[in-house]
Design a protein around this motif. Structure first.
Motif, PDB file in Angstrom:
ATOM      1  N   ILE A  95       0.961  -1.007   0.063  1.00 38.03           N
ATOM      2  CA  ILE A  95       0.013  -0.026   0.040  1.00 38.03           C
ATOM      3  C   ILE A  95       0.943   1.367  -0.066  1.00 38.03           C
ATOM      4  CG2 ILE A  95      -1.992  -1.100   1.188  1.00 38.03           C
ATOM      5  CD1 ILE A  95      -0.970   0.118   3.882  1.00 38.03           C
ATOM      6  N   THR A  96       0.164   2.198  -0.324  1.00 37.42           N
ATOM      7  CA  THR A  96       1.152   3.595  -0.685  1.00 37.42           C
ATOM      8  C   THR A  96       1.770   3.810   0.860  1.00 37.42           C
ATOM      9  OG1 THR A  96      -0.471   4.377  -2.253  1.00 37.42           O
ATOM     10  CG2 THR A  96       1.114   6.002  -1.014  1.00 37.42           C
ATOM     11  N   ASN A  97       2.995   4.420   0.862  1.00 39.67           N
ATOM     12  CA  ASN A  97       3.878   4.667   1.812  1.00 39.67           C
ATOM     13  C   ASN A  97       4.363   3.551   2.953  1.00 39.67           C
ATOM     14  OD1 ASN A  97       3.665   7.443   0.947  1.00 39.67           O
ATOM     15  ND2 ASN A  97       1.959   7.888   2.288  1.00 39.67           N
ATOM     16  N   LEU A  98       3.927   2.343   2.633  1.00 43.26           N
ATOM     17  CA  LEU A  98       4.318   1.010   3.396  1.00 43.26           C
ATOM     18  C   LEU A  98       5.218   0.363   2.436  1.00 43.26           C
ATOM     19  CD1 LEU A  98       4.214  -0.310   6.212  1.00 43.26           C
ATOM     20  CD2 LEU A  98       1.976  -1.389   5.041  1.00 43.26           C
ATOM     21  N   ASN A  99       6.324   0.018   3.266  1.00 42.40           N
ATOM     22  CA  ASN A  99       7.160  -1.082   2.340  1.00 42.40           C
ATOM     23  C   ASN A  99       7.774  -2.183   3.447  1.00 42.40           C
ATOM     24  OD1 ASN A  99       9.873  -0.207   3.232  1.00 42.40           O
ATOM     25  ND2 ASN A  99       9.159   1.856   2.117  1.00 42.40           N
ATOM     26  N   PHE A 100       7.963  -3.202   2.793  1.00 46.72           N
ATOM     27  CA  PHE A 100       8.537  -4.369   3.497  1.00 46.72           C
ATOM     28  C   PHE A 100       9.659  -4.933   2.682  1.00 46.72           C
ATOM     29  CE2 PHE A 100       8.901  -8.988   4.298  1.00 46.72           C
ATOM     30  CZ  PHE A 100       9.203  -9.062   5.494  1.00 46.72           C
ATOM     31  N   THR A 101      10.842  -4.840   3.311  1.00 46.46           N
ATOM     32  CA  THR A 101      12.158  -5.249   2.581  1.00 46.46           C
ATOM     33  C   THR A 101      12.798  -6.683   3.289  1.00 46.46           C
ATOM     34  OG1 THR A 101      12.623  -3.006   2.279  1.00 46.46           O
ATOM     35  CG2 THR A 101      14.291  -4.419   1.867  1.00 46.46           C
ATOM     36  N   LEU A 102      13.255  -7.534   2.529  1.00 45.17           N
ATOM     37  CA  LEU A 102      13.778  -8.735   2.858  1.00 45.17           C
ATOM     38  C   LEU A 102      15.176  -9.068   2.123  1.00 45.17           C
ATOM     39  CD1 LEU A 102      13.685 -11.122   4.735  1.00 45.17           C
ATOM     40  CD2 LEU A 102      12.382 -12.375   2.859  1.00 45.17           C
TER      41      LEU A 102
ATOM     42  N   GLY B 236      18.396  -9.405   6.925  1.00 43.94           N
ATOM     43  CA  GLY B 236      17.134  -9.545   7.897  1.00 43.94           C
ATOM     44  C   GLY B 236      15.796  -9.003   7.283  1.00 43.94           C
ATOM     45  N   ALA B 237      14.820  -8.578   7.817  1.00 44.80           N
ATOM     46  CA  ALA B 237      13.725  -7.751   7.386  1.00 44.80           C
ATOM     47  C   ALA B 237      13.341  -6.525   7.947  1.00 44.80           C
ATOM     48  CB  ALA B 237      12.726  -8.638   7.345  1.00 44.80           C
ATOM     49  N   THR B 238      13.006  -5.500   7.067  1.00 42.53           N
ATOM     50  CA  THR B 238      12.661  -4.192   7.581  1.00 42.53           C
ATOM     51  C   THR B 238      11.203  -3.851   7.357  1.00 42.53           C
ATOM     52  OG1 THR B 238      13.365  -2.824   5.857  1.00 42.53           O
ATOM     53  CG2 THR B 238      14.846  -3.134   7.589  1.00 42.53           C
ATOM     54  N   LEU B 239      10.414  -3.058   8.109  1.00 41.76           N
ATOM     55  CA  LEU B 239       9.184  -2.415   7.766  1.00 41.76           C
ATOM     56  C   LEU B 239       9.255  -0.989   7.922  1.00 41.76           C
ATOM     57  CD1 LEU B 239       6.275  -3.624   7.017  1.00 41.76           C
ATOM     58  CD2 LEU B 239       5.776  -3.288   9.444  1.00 41.76           C
ATOM     59  N   GLY B 240       8.829  -0.358   6.752  1.00 35.88           N
ATOM     60  CA  GLY B 240       8.912   1.214   6.824  1.00 35.88           C
ATOM     61  C   GLY B 240       7.711   1.902   6.354  1.00 35.88           C
ATOM     62  N   TYR B 241       7.373   2.843   7.151  1.00 38.49           N
ATOM     63  CA  TYR B 241       6.259   3.720   6.749  1.00 38.49           C
ATOM     64  C   TYR B 241       6.452   5.141   6.990  1.00 38.49           C
ATOM     65  CZ  TYR B 241       1.356   5.375   7.160  1.00 38.49           C
ATOM     66  OH  TYR B 241      -0.071   5.806   6.898  1.00 38.49           O
ATOM     67  N   THR B 242       5.889   5.924   5.950  1.00 37.95           N
ATOM     68  CA  THR B 242       5.971   7.193   5.845  1.00 37.95           C
ATOM     69  C   THR B 242       4.648   7.828   6.038  1.00 37.95           C
ATOM     70  OG1 THR B 242       7.756   7.200   4.215  1.00 37.95           O
ATOM     71  CG2 THR B 242       6.610   9.402   4.348  1.00 37.95           C
ATOM     72  N   LEU B 243       4.551   8.781   6.791  1.00 39.41           N
ATOM     73  CA  LEU B 243       3.195   9.439   7.231  1.00 39.41           C
ATOM     74  C   LEU B 243       3.452  11.095   7.109  1.00 39.41           C
ATOM     75  CD1 LEU B 243       2.994  10.733  10.608  1.00 39.41           C
ATOM     76  CD2 LEU B 243       3.416   8.352  10.808  1.00 39.41           C
ATOM     77  N   ASN B 244       2.318  11.822   7.067  1.00 42.48           N
ATOM     78  CA  ASN B 244       2.284  13.237   6.965  1.00 42.48           C
ATOM     79  C   ASN B 244       1.550  13.843   8.155  1.00 42.48           C
ATOM     80  OD1 ASN B 244       2.175  15.973   5.925  1.00 42.48           O
ATOM     81  ND2 ASN B 244       3.345  15.413   4.205  1.00 42.48           N
ATOM     82  N   CYS B 245       1.796  14.843   8.886  1.00 40.81           N
ATOM     83  CA  CYS B 245       1.171  15.230   9.809  1.00 40.81           C
ATOM     84  C   CYS B 245       1.487  16.820   9.619  1.00 40.81           C
ATOM     85  CB  CYS B 245       1.451  14.759  11.092  1.00 40.81           C
ATOM     86  SG  CYS B 245       3.019  14.976  11.662  1.00 40.81           S
TER      87      CYS B 245
END
Length: 345
Positions: free
Chosen positions: A95-102, A139-148
């Motif tokens: 989904i937009t702004n969410l990524n999973f890296t392995l 390993g594995a990472t989870l990243g999320y970008t938000l805007n406030c």
């Protein structure tokens, strides 16, 4: 069991989001090839000795196989004279702004240690980037970008702790982790906070890092502090500091596009790599020892930038080292002049 459940739940959540579907769209599947070459000459004024060195010869391949799946593989043919696989990962953006890296990657930690060689401001890395906070792992990472009102980038990852070359027969009940939060405030200001837990041997090590920078109107000013804590008082805590300023002056001639004077101060107290030694040999019966002695350094210089057709910099630096009375300099860490040419394609 809790760790395994957490990992399984994360993967299940990712799978459910992918199952919900992505709209099909035209995607450019053409692989992109990039590279970085850094050649330098260094002259140590105290020893009156010099050397030529190819410090970096990186080649990377990246691209997409679907609108929400991309990949990267990067190898360095001359990382201090050795061939090393650096990045090898697949990244999903369900989904937009969410990524999973392995895969294999630089862990999300610090500002300066996360810079690629072509993005560095100085010919030689800071102590934070080289000795204290430089970690690549699998390993594995989870990243999320938000805007406030301004962007906030959040990242977290779990890793083997095996490094880049010890994966085949590596099994562990210990999980290393790293977290990072970047706040991109208006007008060019940034705040980055990160923490990382590693276990190079049998001693757990926690690192905490905070950094701020200003990047606007030709200026880049940055200050970063890192604290490294060893469990069970196995070694005194390490303090590291990196502070620098760079100013870009545009040029209108046909060869150089800009000239950038810059100045840096960095410091590191006595440091251990977290591995036990007896004498100079790694040994489980040994103890942690000083692998980098306390020192500070003042680096000044100028960068001449070329942009036709490749991104290329000529970096001219002078480094002045200051050691405590008990400090023992390593062979390549004396006062020196550095001339480096970096080319990115």
């Amino acid at each position: 069991m809790h760790k395994q459940k957490y990992i399984f739940a994360t993967l299940l959540l990712l799978g459910s989001m992918v199952a919900n579907g992505q709209e099909k769209e035209a995607v450019d599947l053409t692989p992109k090839v990039h590279g970085t070459i850094r050649g330098k000459y260094e002259y140590q004024s105290e020893d009156k000795e010099g050397r030529f060195e190819v410090r970096t010869a990186r080649i990377s391949l990246s691209g997409k196989v679907a609108s929400w799946v991309n990949y990267k593989a990067e190898i360095d043919l001359s990382d201090e004279g050795k061939i090393k696989m650096l990045d090898a990962y697949t990244q999903f953006t369900p989904i937009t702004n969410l990524n999973f890296t392995l895969g294999q990657m630089r862990v999300p930690f610090t500002i300066d240690a996360h810079r690629s060689p072509h993005l560095q401001y100085f010919a030689n890395r800071s102590f934070i980037a080289k000795q204290v906070g430089n970690v690549r792992d699998v390993g594995a990472t989870l990243g999320y970008t938000l805007n406030c009102g301004f962007p906030i980038r959040l990242e977290a990852g779990i890793f083997n702790g095996s490094g880049l070359t010890n994966q085949k027969d590596f099994w562990t009940n210990n999980i290393n982790y790293s977290t990072k939060a970047q706040f991109f405030f208006p007008r060019g200001f940034n705040l980055t906070l990160s923490a990382q837990k590693i276990k190079p041997d049998q001693i757990s090590v926690m690192m905490y890092d905070a950094g701020v920078y200003y990047h606007a109107h030709g200026w880049h000013a940055e200050v970063e502090y890192l604290y490294k804590h060893y469990a069970d008082n196995a070694f005194d805590g390490v303090h590291a500091l990196d502070a620098f300023v760079n100013y870009d002056i545009p040029l209108r001639n046909k060869f150089f596009t800009k000239v950038s004077p810059l100045l840096r101060y960095d410091y590191m107290s006595d440091h251990s790599d977290g591995i036990r030694y007896v004498g100079n040999e790694q040994n489980e019966a040994g103890k942690l020892k000083i692998t980098d002695y306390q020192r500070s350094r003042l680096t000044g210089g100028v960068t001449l930038s070329i942009d036709k057709p490749f991104v290329s910099d000529i970096r001219l630096n002078y480094e002045k080292y200051f050691y405590a009375n008990s400090g023992i300099p390593k062979t390549s860490e004396h006062d020196k002049f550095v001339i480096e040419i970096m080319t990115r394609f």
